[in-house]
Structures are given as structure tokens and as C-alpha cells.
Design a protein around this motif. Structure first.
Motif, short mmCIF file in Angstrom:
data_model
loop_
_atom_site.label_atom_id
_atom_site.label_comp_id
_atom_site.label_asym_id
_atom_site.label_seq_id
_atom_site.Cartn_x
_atom_site.Cartn_y
_atom_site.Cartn_z
N ALA A 41 3.22 -2.21 10.55
CA ALA A 41 1.82 -2.54 10.78
C ALA A 41 1.70 -3.88 11.48
N PRO A 42 2.18 -4.01 12.72
CA PRO A 42 2.17 -5.33 13.35
C PRO A 42 0.77 -5.89 13.53
N ASP A 43 -0.20 -5.05 13.82
CA ASP A 43 -1.54 -5.55 14.06
C ASP A 43 -2.30 -5.82 12.77
N GLN A 44 -1.76 -5.37 11.65
CA GLN A 44 -2.46 -5.56 10.39
C GLN A 44 -2.02 -6.82 9.65
N GLN A 45 -0.93 -7.45 10.08
CA GLN A 45 -0.39 -8.57 9.33
C GLN A 45 -1.35 -9.76 9.23
N SER A 46 -2.30 -9.86 10.15
CA SER A 46 -3.22 -10.98 10.11
C SER A 46 -4.40 -10.75 9.17
N ASP A 47 -4.51 -9.55 8.58
CA ASP A 47 -5.61 -9.22 7.68
C ASP A 47 -5.10 -8.27 6.60
N TYR A 48 -5.06 -8.73 5.38
CA TYR A 48 -4.53 -7.90 4.30
C TYR A 48 -5.37 -6.65 4.06
N ASN A 49 -6.67 -6.69 4.37
CA ASN A 49 -7.49 -5.49 4.22
C ASN A 49 -7.04 -4.40 5.18
N TYR A 126 -9.10 10.99 -5.80
CA TYR A 126 -8.26 12.15 -5.54
C TYR A 126 -9.07 13.39 -5.92
N GLU A 127 -8.57 14.55 -5.59
CA GLU A 127 -9.31 15.79 -5.84
C GLU A 127 -9.67 15.98 -7.30
N ARG A 128 -8.76 15.63 -8.21
CA ARG A 128 -9.01 15.90 -9.63
C ARG A 128 -9.16 14.67 -10.51
N ASN A 129 -8.95 13.46 -9.98
CA ASN A 129 -9.02 12.28 -10.84
C ASN A 129 -9.04 11.01 -9.99
N PRO A 130 -9.71 9.97 -10.45
CA PRO A 130 -9.60 8.69 -9.75
C PRO A 130 -8.36 7.93 -10.22
N VAL A 131 -7.87 7.05 -9.37
CA VAL A 131 -6.73 6.19 -9.69
C VAL A 131 -7.10 4.78 -9.27
N ARG A 132 -6.84 3.82 -10.15
CA ARG A 132 -7.14 2.42 -9.84
C ARG A 132 -5.95 1.79 -9.12
N TYR A 133 -6.22 1.09 -8.02
CA TYR A 133 -5.18 0.38 -7.26
C TYR A 133 -5.50 -1.11 -7.25
N GLU A 134 -4.44 -1.91 -7.33
CA GLU A 134 -4.57 -3.36 -7.25
C GLU A 134 -3.48 -3.87 -6.29
N PHE A 135 -3.90 -4.64 -5.29
CA PHE A 135 -2.97 -5.21 -4.31
C PHE A 135 -3.12 -6.73 -4.33
N ILE A 136 -1.99 -7.43 -4.30
CA ILE A 136 -2.01 -8.88 -4.15
C ILE A 136 -1.07 -9.24 -3.00
N PHE A 137 -1.58 -10.03 -2.08
CA PHE A 137 -0.82 -10.49 -0.92
C PHE A 137 -0.74 -12.01 -0.94
N PHE A 138 0.27 -12.56 -0.28
CA PHE A 138 0.33 -14.00 -0.08
C PHE A 138 0.50 -14.26 1.40
N LYS A 139 0.07 -15.43 1.85
CA LYS A 139 0.12 -15.75 3.27
C LYS A 139 1.36 -16.56 3.58
N ASP A 140 2.11 -16.06 4.55
CA ASP A 140 3.33 -16.72 5.02
C ASP A 140 3.09 -17.11 6.47
N GLY A 141 2.67 -18.33 6.70
CA GLY A 141 2.30 -18.75 8.06
C GLY A 141 1.00 -18.08 8.45
N THR A 142 1.09 -17.18 9.42
CA THR A 142 -0.12 -16.45 9.85
C THR A 142 -0.12 -15.02 9.35
N ALA A 143 0.95 -14.58 8.69
CA ALA A 143 1.08 -13.18 8.27
C ALA A 143 0.89 -13.03 6.77
N TRP A 144 0.25 -11.93 6.38
CA TRP A 144 0.08 -11.59 4.97
C TRP A 144 1.25 -10.75 4.52
#
Length: 198
Positions: A41-49, A126-144
Motif C-alpha cells: 500500500a505505497p500510497d496509503q502509508q501517509s494516512d493510516y485510515n 458480516y452476513e451473520r454477525n458483527p465483529v469489532r476491529y481495533e487498529f493502532i499505528f505509529f508514525k515512523d518519519g512520514t509513514a504510518w
């Protein structure tokens, strides 16, 4: 001396280049290895979203190994760590088998903490159930870079907390009032109280 002998000796001593071999005088160059972040994901590294969005694009396409690469490869130290990739890809496959196809991801919290930590918390439908997701990123220079991912299907308490509702998990037991002593039936003499001794 036979004039064909030098030609035969030269033929035997010259390496065969027809099979892709290089002469010994030319050092072999390793094939260039693409950077994992280039392929993930080269174009995504500047934005964790955008990393999270790309991850769920791969989940929706049921490309679980690629989804793991999007996250794990954001950190070059882990790019070739097979165990970390499998630790993400295998549970994603299991979630698909258990709850059906992925439909959508709804982020509930997305926070940038002092431009050093990125946090995304949300519900994947999902089709039959929700699933909770949690993501944590850290910034290394300009990249997440991915620091932590967690997904869970047992998150009722978290939903209540997000909704601002407090329901005790252990019910409170209220003791019944103590019963008043029953008077002895009429006609029966009450037991005598001993008289105090002087």
C-alpha cells in the motif's frame, strides 16, 4: 600438433551460457526484491485510515493473505515474517467461514494522537454477525506503521460503553427483609424468663 585441439579445449573450458549461467568473471546480481511497502500500500502509508480502507478492500475480496500484507508490511521489519502474516490471515478466513461474507466496516473512533499514534476502532458487518476491529499505528518519519490489531466477537460491554449505558454485569442480590418473630399461640404459656441473680 592437431589444429582442432585448441578449439576443443576452448570449448570445454568456456562456461555454458545457454542455460543462463554467467561467466565467472561477471559477478552474479541478485534479482531485485520489491519492497513490501511498495506492493502492499505505497500510497496509503501517509494516512493510516487509507491503510485500514485497503485492508478491508482485501477482506471484501476474500484475499486474506493480501489483507495481512497490507497491515504487516507497513512495518519493514515484519514484512517477511510469515508467522505474523498467518496470525492475521488465518483468523480472517475463520471469521469468513463462521459469519459469512464481509459487508462493510463502520469506524466508530478514528483519532490521531499528537501525530505519533493513529487509532481506529469500529465494527465490521458480516452476513451473520458483527465483529469489532481495533487498529493502532505509529508514525515512523512520514509513514504510518502497524503496531497492533485486534478483532473480537465478544464486545457487548464495549458497545454499552460506547453508547454510554452502564448495566452491571453481575446482578445485585437484594436480601429479603428479616421475618418478624411469630408469637406463640394463645393458651400456651410463654416460657419463663430466668430472674436476674443478685
Amino acid at each position: 600438433m592437431n589444429s582442432a585441439l585448441p578449439v576443443v579445449l576452448a570449448f570445454l573450458l568456456v562456461p555454458d551460457l545457454s542455460m543462463g549461467q554467467q561467466p565467472a568473471s561477471v559477478p552474479s546480481q541478485p534479482a531485485p526484491v520489491p519492497s513490501p511497502t511498495d506492493s502492499a500500500a505505497p500510497d496509503q502509508q501517509s494516512d493510516y485510515n487509507k491503510i485500514v480502507d485497503r485492508f478491508f478492500e482485501m477482506v471484501k475480496a476474500e484475499k486474506y493473505t493480501e489483507a495481512a500484507h497490507v497491515l504487516i508490511d507497513s512495518n519493514p521489519d515484519d514484512a517477511y515474517n510469515v508467522e505474523k502474516h498467518e496470525a492475521v490471515a488465518k483468523p480472517l478466513q475463520k471469521i469468513r467461514e463462521t459469519f459469512g461474507p464481509f459487508k462493510d466496516f463502520k469506524p466508530l473512533v478514528s483519532k490521531n494522537l499528537n501525530d505519533a499514534v493513529g487509532y481506529v476502532y469500529g465494527i465490521a458487518i458480516y452476513e451473520r454477525n458483527p465483529v469489532r476491529y481495533e487498529f493502532i499505528f505509529f508514525k515512523d518519519g512520514t509513514a504510518w506503521r502497524m503496531f497492533h490489531i485486534d478483532f473480537n466477537v465478544n464486545f457487548v460491554d464495549e458497545i454499552r460503553e460506547q453508547a454510554g449505558v452502564h448495566i452491571p454485569t453481575v446482578p445485585t442480590v437484594i436480601q429479603s427483609p428479616t421475618a418478624t418473630p411469630i408469637a406463640p399461640p394463645q393458651g400456651t404459656p410463654a416460657p419463663e424468663k430466668p430472674s436476674p441473680t443478685p
